[in-house]
Scaffold this motif. Structure first.
Motif, PDB file in Angstrom:
ATOM      1  N   LEU A 144       0.829  -1.188   0.125  1.00  0.00           N
ATOM      2  CA  LEU A 144       0.008  -0.265   0.005  1.00  0.00           C
ATOM      3  C   LEU A 144       0.847   1.285  -0.010  1.00  0.00           C
ATOM      4  O   LEU A 144       0.579   1.982  -0.649  1.00  0.00           O
ATOM      5  CB  LEU A 144      -0.997  -0.206   1.097  1.00  0.00           C
ATOM      6  CG  LEU A 144      -2.093   1.069   1.340  1.00  0.00           C
ATOM      7  CD1 LEU A 144      -3.023   0.802   0.013  1.00  0.00           C
ATOM      8  CD2 LEU A 144      -2.744   0.951   2.426  1.00  0.00           C
ATOM      9  N   LEU A 145       1.920   1.173   0.860  1.00  0.00           N
ATOM     10  CA  LEU A 145       2.772   2.563   1.020  1.00  0.00           C
ATOM     11  C   LEU A 145       3.687   2.686  -0.329  1.00  0.00           C
ATOM     12  O   LEU A 145       3.777   3.562  -1.132  1.00  0.00           O
ATOM     13  CB  LEU A 145       3.766   2.284   1.963  1.00  0.00           C
ATOM     14  CG  LEU A 145       3.280   2.257   3.200  1.00  0.00           C
ATOM     15  CD1 LEU A 145       4.199   1.967   4.483  1.00  0.00           C
ATOM     16  CD2 LEU A 145       2.905   3.767   3.660  1.00  0.00           C
ATOM     17  N   ASP A 146       3.914   1.608  -1.096  1.00  0.00           N
ATOM     18  CA  ASP A 146       4.472   1.596  -2.531  1.00  0.00           C
ATOM     19  C   ASP A 146       3.630   2.064  -3.421  1.00  0.00           C
ATOM     20  O   ASP A 146       3.958   2.941  -4.502  1.00  0.00           O
ATOM     21  CB  ASP A 146       4.880   0.134  -2.858  1.00  0.00           C
ATOM     22  CG  ASP A 146       6.064  -0.448  -2.249  1.00  0.00           C
ATOM     23  OD1 ASP A 146       6.833   0.321  -1.525  1.00  0.00           O
ATOM     24  OD2 ASP A 146       6.370  -1.883  -2.340  1.00  0.00           O
ATOM     25  N   ALA A 148       9.874   2.850   9.779  1.00  0.00           N
ATOM     26  CA  ALA A 148      11.133   3.431  10.229  1.00  0.00           C
ATOM     27  C   ALA A 148      12.116   3.492   9.152  1.00  0.00           C
ATOM     28  O   ALA A 148      12.779   4.593   8.970  1.00  0.00           O
ATOM     29  CB  ALA A 148      11.407   2.755  11.290  1.00  0.00           C
ATOM     30  N   GLU A 149      12.300   2.338   8.287  1.00  0.00           N
ATOM     31  CA  GLU A 149      13.305   2.555   7.195  1.00  0.00           C
ATOM     32  C   GLU A 149      12.836   3.404   6.155  1.00  0.00           C
ATOM     33  O   GLU A 149      13.669   3.806   5.420  1.00  0.00           O
ATOM     34  CB  GLU A 149      13.462   1.013   6.763  1.00  0.00           C
ATOM     35  CG  GLU A 149      13.923  -0.165   7.452  1.00  0.00           C
ATOM     36  CD  GLU A 149      13.923  -1.751   7.015  1.00  0.00           C
ATOM     37  OE1 GLU A 149      13.583  -1.718   5.803  1.00  0.00           O
ATOM     38  OE2 GLU A 149      14.227  -2.513   7.873  1.00  0.00           O
ATOM     39  N   ARG A 150      11.895   3.467   5.973  1.00  0.00           N
ATOM     40  CA  ARG A 150      11.418   4.279   4.876  1.00  0.00           C
ATOM     41  C   ARG A 150      11.195   5.927   5.281  1.00  0.00           C
ATOM     42  O   ARG A 150      10.964   6.893   4.645  1.00  0.00           O
ATOM     43  CB  ARG A 150       9.609   4.161   4.572  1.00  0.00           C
ATOM     44  CG  ARG A 150       9.648   2.843   3.611  1.00  0.00           C
ATOM     45  CD  ARG A 150       8.359   2.493   3.495  1.00  0.00           C
ATOM     46  NE  ARG A 150       8.016   1.127   2.825  1.00  0.00           N
ATOM     47  CZ  ARG A 150       7.411   0.903   1.900  1.00  0.00           C
ATOM     48  NH1 ARG A 150       7.368   1.898   0.693  1.00  0.00           N
ATOM     49  NH2 ARG A 150       7.431  -0.506   1.530  1.00  0.00           N
ATOM     50  N   GLY A 151      11.575   6.031   6.708  1.00  0.00           N
ATOM     51  CA  GLY A 151      11.633   7.500   7.484  1.00  0.00           C
ATOM     52  C   GLY A 151      10.136   7.885   7.358  1.00  0.00           C
ATOM     53  O   GLY A 151       9.878   9.071   7.413  1.00  0.00           O
ATOM     54  N   ILE A 152       9.078   7.189   7.600  1.00  0.00           N
ATOM     55  CA  ILE A 152       7.940   7.421   7.772  1.00  0.00           C
ATOM     56  C   ILE A 152       7.216   7.459   9.304  1.00  0.00           C
ATOM     57  O   ILE A 152       7.650   6.384   9.939  1.00  0.00           O
ATOM     58  CB  ILE A 152       6.896   6.625   6.892  1.00  0.00           C
ATOM     59  CG1 ILE A 152       7.232   6.877   5.345  1.00  0.00           C
ATOM     60  CG2 ILE A 152       5.255   7.023   7.279  1.00  0.00           C
ATOM     61  CD1 ILE A 152       6.156   5.737   4.611  1.00  0.00           C
TER      62      ILE A 152
END
Length: 95
Positions: free
Chosen positions: A20-22, A51-55
């Protein structure tokens, strides 16, 4: 405003957050700064991915139970930290 959708034939949404984020990123050409999600999306893996995506995530850690063992994935240090974040904000929580 709906910027993406994801449909799955599964009782738990825990495996659906990353796709969904993609889709959100693909449709808007940007990564969201914050995400709010219900307890179906709560898992250590999803919180680590955010966290890895910085969200910055606001994911409910509630007691939703699913027959596929999803409740077991709702335990760990990241889920505990999310529970504390939501409690600290109280009624002002973004969730």
């Amino acid at each position: 405003m709906i910027v993406a959708h994801h449909l799955a034939n599964n009782a738990s949404d825990q495996d659906a957050l990353a796709p969904l984020l993609d889709a959100v990123t693909a449709n808007t050409s940007t990564t969201p700064a914050e995400v709010s999600a219900d307890s179906g999306y709560c898992s250590e893996a999803n919180l680590a991915d955010l966290a890895e995506r910085g969200i910055r995530g606001y994911v409910a850690t509630g007691r939703a139970k699913h027959p596929d063992g999803g409740e077991n994935r709702r335990r760990g240090p990241l889920v505990s930290a999310m529970r504390q974040r939501l409690r600290r904000a109280g009624r002002r929580s973004r969730y």
